[in-house]
Design an enzyme around this catalytic site. Structure first.
Site, short mmCIF file in Angstrom:
data_model
loop_
_atom_site.label_atom_id
_atom_site.label_comp_id
_atom_site.label_asym_id
_atom_site.label_seq_id
_atom_site.Cartn_x
_atom_site.Cartn_y
_atom_site.Cartn_z
N ARG A 1 109.43 100.02 -12.03
CA ARG A 1 108.43 99.32 -11.22
C ARG A 1 109.07 98.27 -10.32
O ARG A 1 108.38 97.65 -9.49
CB ARG A 1 107.39 98.63 -12.13
CG ARG A 1 106.54 99.59 -12.93
CD ARG A 1 105.62 98.86 -13.89
NE ARG A 1 104.33 98.56 -13.29
CZ ARG A 1 103.19 99.20 -13.60
NH1 ARG A 1 103.17 100.14 -14.50
NH2 ARG A 1 102.06 98.87 -13.01
N TYR B 1 108.84 97.90 -6.42
CA TYR B 1 107.56 97.36 -5.94
C TYR B 1 107.44 95.87 -6.29
O TYR B 1 107.22 95.03 -5.42
CB TYR B 1 106.42 98.15 -6.59
CG TYR B 1 105.03 97.78 -6.12
CD1 TYR B 1 104.59 98.12 -4.83
CD2 TYR B 1 104.13 97.13 -6.97
CE1 TYR B 1 103.30 97.81 -4.41
CE2 TYR B 1 102.84 96.83 -6.56
CZ TYR B 1 102.43 97.17 -5.28
OH TYR B 1 101.15 96.86 -4.87
N ASN C 1 94.00 94.84 -9.50
CA ASN C 1 93.50 96.22 -9.40
C ASN C 1 92.16 96.31 -8.66
O ASN C 1 91.17 95.71 -9.10
CB ASN C 1 93.31 96.83 -10.79
CG ASN C 1 94.62 96.97 -11.53
OD1 ASN C 1 95.32 95.99 -11.74
ND2 ASN C 1 94.96 98.18 -11.93
N VAL D 1 94.35 104.65 -12.49
CA VAL D 1 93.49 104.99 -13.62
C VAL D 1 92.06 105.31 -13.18
O VAL D 1 91.46 106.28 -13.69
CB VAL D 1 93.57 103.88 -14.69
CG1 VAL D 1 92.91 102.58 -14.24
CG2 VAL D 1 92.98 104.35 -15.99
N GLN E 1 95.28 98.65 -23.82
CA GLN E 1 95.75 97.76 -22.74
C GLN E 1 94.57 97.46 -21.81
O GLN E 1 93.67 98.29 -21.67
CB GLN E 1 96.94 98.39 -21.98
CG GLN E 1 96.64 99.57 -21.09
CD GLN E 1 96.70 100.90 -21.84
OE1 GLN E 1 96.36 100.99 -23.00
NE2 GLN E 1 97.11 101.96 -21.15
N ARG F 1 100.62 95.09 -20.73
CA ARG F 1 99.63 95.24 -21.81
C ARG F 1 98.26 94.71 -21.39
O ARG F 1 97.23 95.20 -21.80
CB ARG F 1 100.08 94.49 -23.06
CG ARG F 1 101.14 95.20 -23.88
CD ARG F 1 101.44 94.43 -25.16
NE ARG F 1 101.70 93.02 -24.88
CZ ARG F 1 102.86 92.54 -24.43
NH1 ARG F 1 103.87 93.35 -24.20
NH2 ARG F 1 103.03 91.24 -24.21
N GLN F 2 98.29 93.65 -20.61
CA GLN F 2 97.00 93.08 -20.22
C GLN F 2 97.15 92.41 -18.86
O GLN F 2 98.24 91.99 -18.46
CB GLN F 2 96.52 92.07 -21.24
CG GLN F 2 97.53 91.00 -21.61
CD GLN F 2 96.97 90.05 -22.66
OE1 GLN F 2 96.11 90.40 -23.44
NE2 GLN F 2 97.47 88.84 -22.69
#
Ligand code: NAD
Ligand code: UDP
Ligand code: UDP
Length: 322
Positions: free
Chosen positions: A148, A151, A180, A193, A215, A281-282
């Site tokens: 990642r 980015y 997001n 997602v 997550q 995870r979050q």
């Protein structure tokens, strides 16, 4: 260029044929501005701006921002950059070039034009965060050499460049850290997602839940996000950001899968798949700064924003792909 306060502006939107860029352009044209869309169509598509091609205040230029650009305008929104992991990992060197060389070119352009420039940064600058929710003064927990990184580190370096042009050349900058975001015109194959789950549910294919599905992410509807970007661009000069823009309401990926299944009425099963490398995870924005400085907070809850998004995929991608 000097224009009268509040008069029509000529605005550059890089990445304007993408998901967020095309919605931003619609809104800027509604506000009576002229818009120049700059895009190399790496992940964006002409289809996203097709409805504007004959609009008298719209112009489309095919151009890669890693190369210099000499045109005239009053404001620049710099959104060009592949945004989904599948897309930005496809050609990671180009991803970093777009963030870094692209930022230098757009900052050079803004410096020559003495105009405001806004950077679409990202919550990814926080990496896999060790504080929750994320405030703008958190410096992040980012792997510099992972998949990642092209980015995350590219976007971090772009932020550095924005602040150095601000300090060194007195440029008026605005840095938005976008969390997001979802809505119509997301690419159906970008692996994100929301689009994955909707397309899988509509096709009756298994829903792919990565890891244990516990997550979390927080999802902002595109109209709310665009409202935040424009408020930031129009804010007083001392509001440089970085400023978080996103919806603070958090969901686990399992909850999202169940919501999509119930909204689409799909009988798809849920299958577990391995968690990708460095998957945070979050993630949840602290948006107090945006509330205070921009009087902005998202208005559209996930269960509402999913409706037009599902309709978009149903009418644009499911019917035609069968
Ligand atoms: P997108 O992939 O739909 O749009 C990006 C656009 O940039 C595409 O049209 C693509 O063709 C164009 N582009 C890529 N490289 C280019 C280059 N070198 N020169 C010119 N054009 C180029 O993605 P999006 O979701 O609309 O994201 C827009 C911006 O917002 C990106 O900078 C992204 O990092 C940022 N962002 C998005 C989200 C999100 O949830 N959608 C979250 C955080 C940050
Ligand atoms: N640049 C551009 N358009 C302009 C002005 C500059 O694309 O209208 C690019 C140019 O290629 C340069 C970069 O922006 O490499 C940075 O410009 P700056 O003036 O900061 O740096 P310099 O030209 O001194 O390297
Ligand atoms: N995810 C998932 N199934 C999918 C696609 C993604 O469970 O088909 C998970 C992914 O592992 C991550 C979350 O959903 O934990 C959000 O992924 P996305 O790629 O949309 O965004 P990002 O990781 O950049 O926030």
């Amino acid at each position: 260029m000097s224009r009268l306060y509040n008069s029509r502006k000529r605005i550059i939107v890089t990445g304007g044929a993408g998901f967020l860029g095309s919605h931003l352009i619609d809104r800027l044209l509604d506000k009576d501005h002229e818009v120049i869309c700059i895009d190399n169509f790496f992940t964006g598509t002409k289809k996203n701006v097709e409805h504007l091609l004959t609009h008298p205040r719209f112009e489309l230029i095919r151009h890669d921002i890693t190369f210099p650009l000499y045109i005239e305008a009053d404001e620049i929104y710099n959104l060009a950059c592949p945004a989904s992991p599948i897309h930005y990992q496809h050609d990671p060197v180009q991803t970093t070039k777009t963030s870094v060389h692209g930022a230098i070119n757009m900052l050079g352009l803004a410096k020559r034009l003495k105009c405001r420039i806004l950077q679409a940064s990202t919550s990814e600058v926080y990496g896999d965060p060790s504080i929750h929710p994320q405030t703008e003064d958190y410096w992040g927990n980012v792997n510099p050499i992972g998949r990642r990184s092209c980015y995350d580190e590219g976007k971090r370096c772009a932020e550095t460049l924005f602040f150095d042009y601000h300090r060194q050349h007195s440029l008026e900058i605005k840095v938005a850290r976008i969390f997001n975001t979802y809505g119509p015109r997301m690419h159906p194959a970008d692996g994100r997602v929301v689009s994955n789950f909707i397309v899988q549910a509509l096709k009756g294919e298994p829903i792919t839940l990565y890891g244990d599905g516990n997550q979390t992410r927080s999802f902002c509807y595109v109209d709310d996000l665009i409202d935040g970007l424009i408020r930031l661009m129009e804010s007083p000069a001392d509001v440089t950001g970085p400023i978080n823009l996103g919806n603070p309401i958090e969901f686990t990926m399992r909850e999202l899968a169940e919501l999509v299944l119930s909204k689409t009425g799909s009988s798809s099963s849920i299958v577990m798949q391995p968690l990708p490398q460095d998957d945070p995870r979050q993630r949840k924005p602290d948006i107090r700064l945006a509330q205070e400085r921009l009087a902005w907070s998202p208005k559209i809850p996930l269960h509402e924003g999913l409706n037009p998004t599902i309709d978009y995929f149903r009418s644009n991608w499911i019917k035609t792909s069968h």
